[in-house]
Each structure stands twice: as C-alpha cells, then as structure tokens.
Design an enzyme around this catalytic site. Structure first.
Site, mmCIF file in Angstrom:
data_model
loop_
_atom_site.group_PDB
_atom_site.id
_atom_site.type_symbol
_atom_site.label_atom_id
_atom_site.label_comp_id
_atom_site.label_asym_id
_atom_site.label_seq_id
_atom_site.Cartn_x
_atom_site.Cartn_y
_atom_site.Cartn_z
ATOM 1 N N ASP A 1 9.317 -96.148 45.799
ATOM 2 C CA ASP A 1 9.014 -95.034 45.887
ATOM 3 C C ASP A 1 7.717 -94.446 45.265
ATOM 4 O O ASP A 1 8.767 -93.556 44.935
ATOM 5 C CB ASP A 1 10.280 -94.502 46.161
ATOM 6 C CG ASP A 1 10.939 -94.508 47.632
ATOM 7 O OD1 ASP A 1 10.721 -95.395 47.772
ATOM 8 O OD2 ASP A 1 12.328 -93.839 47.308
ATOM 9 N N CYS B 1 17.116 -94.560 45.023
ATOM 10 C CA CYS B 1 16.253 -95.274 45.177
ATOM 11 C C CYS B 1 16.480 -96.383 44.535
ATOM 12 O O CYS B 1 16.895 -97.805 45.109
ATOM 13 C CB CYS B 1 15.524 -95.330 45.941
ATOM 14 S SG CYS B 1 15.528 -93.602 47.346
ATOM 15 N N LYS C 1 11.841 -96.492 54.465
ATOM 16 C CA LYS C 1 12.566 -96.426 54.989
ATOM 17 C C LYS C 1 12.738 -94.774 54.895
ATOM 18 O O LYS C 1 12.350 -93.862 54.456
ATOM 19 C CB LYS C 1 13.713 -96.801 54.099
ATOM 20 C CG LYS C 1 12.918 -96.008 52.927
ATOM 21 C CD LYS C 1 13.798 -96.917 51.622
ATOM 22 C CE LYS C 1 13.655 -95.954 50.083
ATOM 23 N NZ LYS C 1 13.591 -94.646 50.233
#
Ligand code: VGL
Ligand code: ZN
Length: 201
Positions: A9, A153, A108
């Site tokens: 990310d 994450c 995602k």
C-alpha cells in the site's frame, strides 16, 4: 529458497498530504527502491488498497466519526476517512516508488461490506485475494514485507504470511505506523515477533 518482496500500500493517500497520511511514510520510499534494485527477488508484489466510494470502512458511509469503531459483518471495523477510492489520485502508487516491470499487483478492499487489511484475504478470512496462490505457484518460501501501515496492513499481511507457512521478515526501516494509539508501532513489533516474524533492521 525462492523469495519475494511484498510492498504494501505505498499509495498517495497514505503518503504526505494524503487522506490517511502515515507519519514519515515518504521516508521509506528510497529504502524500498534500494531493496528492489539491489536484491535478486524471484517475485515482487505490490498490494494496492482499492475501495469503492461507498466502502463501509469509511466513517462518511456510516454516519460515524473517524476514529469510532463499529461492528461490520461480525468483526470490529475502525472508521477511516475516505481513502484509496478506485481510480482516484489517492489510490495511485506514489510516483517516487520504483515499480519493476515484472511486479505483480494485488488489489484489495474491493468488497463494500468488508475491509481487507491483509494482502492475502479479507478481515473475515472468507475470501482470498490470490496472493497465496500466486506465491505458491511460483514456489516462494520466504517473503520480505515493507510498506504501509505497520500497525494495520503490514501487520495483517505478515500474520497471514506466517499462517500460510512462509518464512516471514519485515524490514523495520521499510515501514511506518499510523499510530492511532501511541504504542501501536511497538506493540505491533512485539506481536509480530511472538508470531514468528523476523524483524530486519
Ligand atoms: C490501511 C487503514 C485502512 C493500510 C488501509 O494500508 O494500512 N489502513 N486501509
Ligand atoms: Zn483501506
């Protein structure tokens, strides 16, 4: 043993000036670029938080304030500002991140009704993203994980990697925490260590 780098990310919304800015996020980009260019990884994977605009992890979609917690599909859900909306600038990878041609991208958080902190599966552990199949198909036994954010994450990607039987390392200098709570970076590192994740400095 074959190894993969998983870059979690590194998107504009988590970097400086973004909707969900992670303190110090931009400092990890040169470190990650160095890893990518100096090492011979068999695979390089980037995960990308990729939410529809009506995603239920957004406070704005639940009439809640950022920082509150609701129960969503039986799991606690922290209320985030709108971030990483599909197709927006905030969802793009940071322009300074070096993306090798062979990199594999896993998106995602696409299901409106459940969040996905881990790059491997949603927070319910119902639906897998394809990352595990991809790595197993390519015979990867060891994963090195970097990116944002350590306490969300990155953490859940590391814990799933252990569950799915990878030797798992996190690079301390390749990650930063949101630190919703002041101790969350430290607590996350303890939790990762307890679960068998190696911390590389
Ligand atoms: C993340 C909060 C919400 C992360 C993603 O990438 O750590 N955190 N969505
Ligand atoms: Zn998100």
């Amino acid at each position: 043993m074959k190894k993969a780098l998983i870059i979690v990310d590194v998107q504009n919304d988590f970097c400086k000036g973004g909707a969900l800015e992670v303190p110090g996020a931009n400092e990890i980009i040169p470190y990650i670029n160095h890893l990518t260019q100096e090492n011979d990884y068999d695979q390089i994977v980037l995960t990308q938080d990729w939410h529809p605009a009506n995603h239920k992890s957004f406070a704005s979609n639940n009439n809640k304030k950022v920082g509150e917690t609701i129960i969503l599909n039986e799991v606690p859900q922290f209320m985030w500002p709108d971030h990483c909306v599909q197709g927006t600038f905030g969802a793009e990878f940071h322009k300074d991140l070096f993306i090798p041609e062979k990199a594999h991208i896993i998106q995602k958080g696409k299901n409106t009704d459940i969040d996905s902190y881990s790059g491997f599966q949603d927070n319910n552990h119902f639906v897998k993203t394809g990352l595990d199949d991809f790595l197993k198909y390519h015979d990867i036994g060891l994963v090195e994980i970097v990116g944002l954010a350590l306490d969300y994450c990155v953490k859940h990607t590391c814990l799933d990697a252990i569950r799915m039987d990878y030797i798992t390392c996190v690079h301390f200098n390749g990650t930063r925490a949101v630190n919703v709570n002041p101790d969350s970076a430290k607590n996350t590192l303890y939790q990762l260590a307890e679960n068998g994740v190696s911390i590389l400095a």
